[in-house]
Scaffold this active site. Structure first.
Site, PDB file in Angstrom:
ATOM      1  N   ASN A  55       0.798  -1.223   0.000  1.00  0.00           N
ATOM      2  CA  ASN A  55       0.000   0.000   0.000  1.00  0.00           C
ATOM      3  C   ASN A  55       0.830   1.273   0.000  1.00  0.00           C
ATOM      4  OD1 ASN A  55       0.907  -0.456   2.579  1.00  0.00           O
ATOM      5  ND2 ASN A  55      -1.031  -0.037   3.592  1.00  0.00           N
ATOM      6  N   GLN A  57      -5.542  -3.337  -2.197  1.00  0.00           N
ATOM      7  CA  GLN A  57      -4.960  -2.422  -3.175  1.00  0.00           C
ATOM      8  C   GLN A  57      -4.887  -3.001  -4.586  1.00  0.00           C
ATOM      9  OE1 GLN A  57      -4.484   0.629  -2.517  1.00  0.00           O
ATOM     10  NE2 GLN A  57      -4.492   0.647  -0.284  1.00  0.00           N
ATOM     11  N   SER A  69     -12.013  -4.348   0.072  1.00  0.00           N
ATOM     12  CA  SER A  69     -12.634  -3.176   0.698  1.00  0.00           C
ATOM     13  C   SER A  69     -13.404  -2.392  -0.346  1.00  0.00           C
ATOM     14  CB  SER A  69     -11.565  -2.285   1.329  1.00  0.00           C
ATOM     15  OG  SER A  69     -12.135  -1.094   1.827  1.00  0.00           O
ATOM     16  N   HIS A 108     -14.508   0.868  -0.132  1.00  0.00           N
ATOM     17  CA  HIS A 108     -14.209   2.297  -0.283  1.00  0.00           C
ATOM     18  C   HIS A 108     -12.905   2.564  -1.020  1.00  0.00           C
ATOM     19  CE1 HIS A 108     -11.064   3.358   2.811  1.00  0.00           C
ATOM     20  NE2 HIS A 108     -11.428   2.193   3.298  1.00  0.00           N
ATOM     21  N   THR A 165     -26.782  -7.719  13.512  1.00  0.00           N
ATOM     22  CA  THR A 165     -27.725  -7.471  12.425  1.00  0.00           C
ATOM     23  C   THR A 165     -26.985  -7.061  11.160  1.00  0.00           C
ATOM     24  OG1 THR A 165     -29.391  -6.738  14.009  1.00  0.00           O
ATOM     25  CG2 THR A 165     -29.722  -6.114  11.716  1.00  0.00           C
ATOM     26  N   CYS A 175      -3.423   4.452   7.403  1.00  0.00           N
ATOM     27  CA  CYS A 175      -3.698   3.800   8.694  1.00  0.00           C
ATOM     28  C   CYS A 175      -2.526   3.913   9.659  1.00  0.00           C
ATOM     29  CB  CYS A 175      -4.069   2.337   8.469  1.00  0.00           C
ATOM     30  SG  CYS A 175      -5.706   2.142   7.734  1.00  0.00           S
TER      31      CYS A 175
END
Length: 376
Positions: free
Chosen positions: A149, A178, A196, A198, A234, A320
């Protein structure tokens, strides 16, 4: 504004937003409820699961919806380790994994697992030979990124998989965050893989773990029958449903986007080579969507802030880890100097970026060096 920080997150595709808005208004039922509103939500979600599985070349039962790639990575590593202690307690990751993988491995170490972190080479990859040298009879899990990344270095996961599966009791998990929809991912040979939303113009709070049926894991989130009994709570039906559209759009644009970004990357490399004091840290064969660069005249912080003042968004390193130490751990692991590790930025692109933006970036970098750079 020029947005060159797509490895951190991407803009939301208008088509995804439109469907999501509609789902929020109409598909609000709990998928576990037996009434018609719940059954509708469940039916749409399971249809999405099957569509995603088809696009990935796996079965619906092998797709687990999660709230993020970090959760999926944690589920894969800790969940698998806890479910397979009778096979062994030796875990292998690289020394430059995403924090969700690195920290999950550290947790396992506190629980009595023998965790080793394999070194990357000067090109930023884990070689099959390195994996082979670390493998043992009691190795039960190997986890690596597909694409680094920070550098865009592409790990040879097909060759690594062959080494890993020489041990029939060992599983191979790959963080594909990535790489997915940028280059092909061989899901058919992987035991577990993480995606992922997003990072591919989808929703934040949306990810998945591909886990083959033969692979046994223990749930990390307790509380219910959801996700084949492996993730209590849920289910977020609208988010899970729209992930199918996100993936379809990303895969359909893969080739066109790659060709476009390859040209942008090549242009930037050629122009940066002309600037005194410039360095290109990403290897030549890296994924073109990520370009790690630096200038001797400017620290990461100075360059990042100066670019921000010109409405150009970049990262100093993996987002991150952006609030940690100033130097890039990945560059240091590649054998680069501390100066290089503190004088770098990461550019990361999407199919929405243009050549004109790349040209503006080069001219602004020259201006910043003139205004803020130290003498060489």
């Amino acid at each position: 504004m020029i947005y060159f920080d797509n490895s951190s997150t991407t803009s939301l595709a208008p088509e995804v937003l439109a469907v999501y808005k509609q789902l929020l208004a109409t598909t609000y039922g709990n998928p576990d409820s037996l009434h018609q509103v719940g059954r509708k939500a469940n039916g749409l979600m399971e249809t999405a699961r099957q569509k995603i599985a088809h696009m990935l070349g796996v079965t619906g039962s092998e797709i687990l919806f999660t709230a993020s790639a970090s959760e999926a990575n944690t589920m894969a590593i800790i969940g698998y380790a806890l479910a397979n202690t009778t096979r062994g307690k030796h875990i292998l990751i690289s020394n430059v994994e995403h924090p969700s993988v690195d920290h999950a491995a550290d947790v396992l170490a506190t629980l009595g697992f023998d965790v080793e972190k394999m070194p990357i080479n000067e090109k930023g990859i884990i070689t099959p030979e390195c994996v082979r040298s670390y493998m043992r009879k009691d190795t039960i899990l190997v986890s690596t990124m597909h694409v680094n990344n920070e550098m865009g270095a592409i790990n040879p996961i097909r060759a690594i998989e062959k080494v890993v599966h020489q041990n029939p009791t060992c599983a191979y998990h790959v963080d594909c965050v990535q790489s997915f929809s940028k280059i092909d991912v061989p899901f058919e040979i992987l035991d577990m893989a993480t995606i992922s939303a997003h990072k591919i113009h989808g929703l934040k709070g949306s990810g998945l773990l591909m886990k083959k049926e033969k692979v046994q894991i223990k749930p990390i989130i307790q509380g219910g029958q959801q996700e084949h009994g492996l993730r209590g709570g849920t289910q977020n039906a609208p988010t899970n449903i729209v992930l199918a559209k996100t993936i379809r759009l990303a895969l359909s644009a893969q080739k066109e986007s790659y060709d476009k970004i390859q040209k942008i990357n090549t242009y930037l490399r050629e122009e940066l080579e002309k600037i005194p004091g410039a360095h290109i840290h990403s290897p030549e064969d890296a994924l073109p969507y990520i370009l790690n660069i630096g200038f001797d005249q400017l620290t990461s912080e100075v360059l990042l802030n100066a670019l921000d003042a010109h409405d150009i968004c970049v990262s100093a390193k993996s987002t991150c880890s952006s609030h940690g130490a100033n130097e890039s751990h990945t560059l240091l692991a590649m054998g680069k100097s501390k100066k290089e590790a503190t004088h770098m930025i990461r550019l990361s692109f999407s199919g929405l970026n243009t050549m004109d933006e790349a040209k503006q970036f080069i001219e602004i970098c020259k201006e910043i060096i003139r205004d803020y750079g130290l003498s060489l």
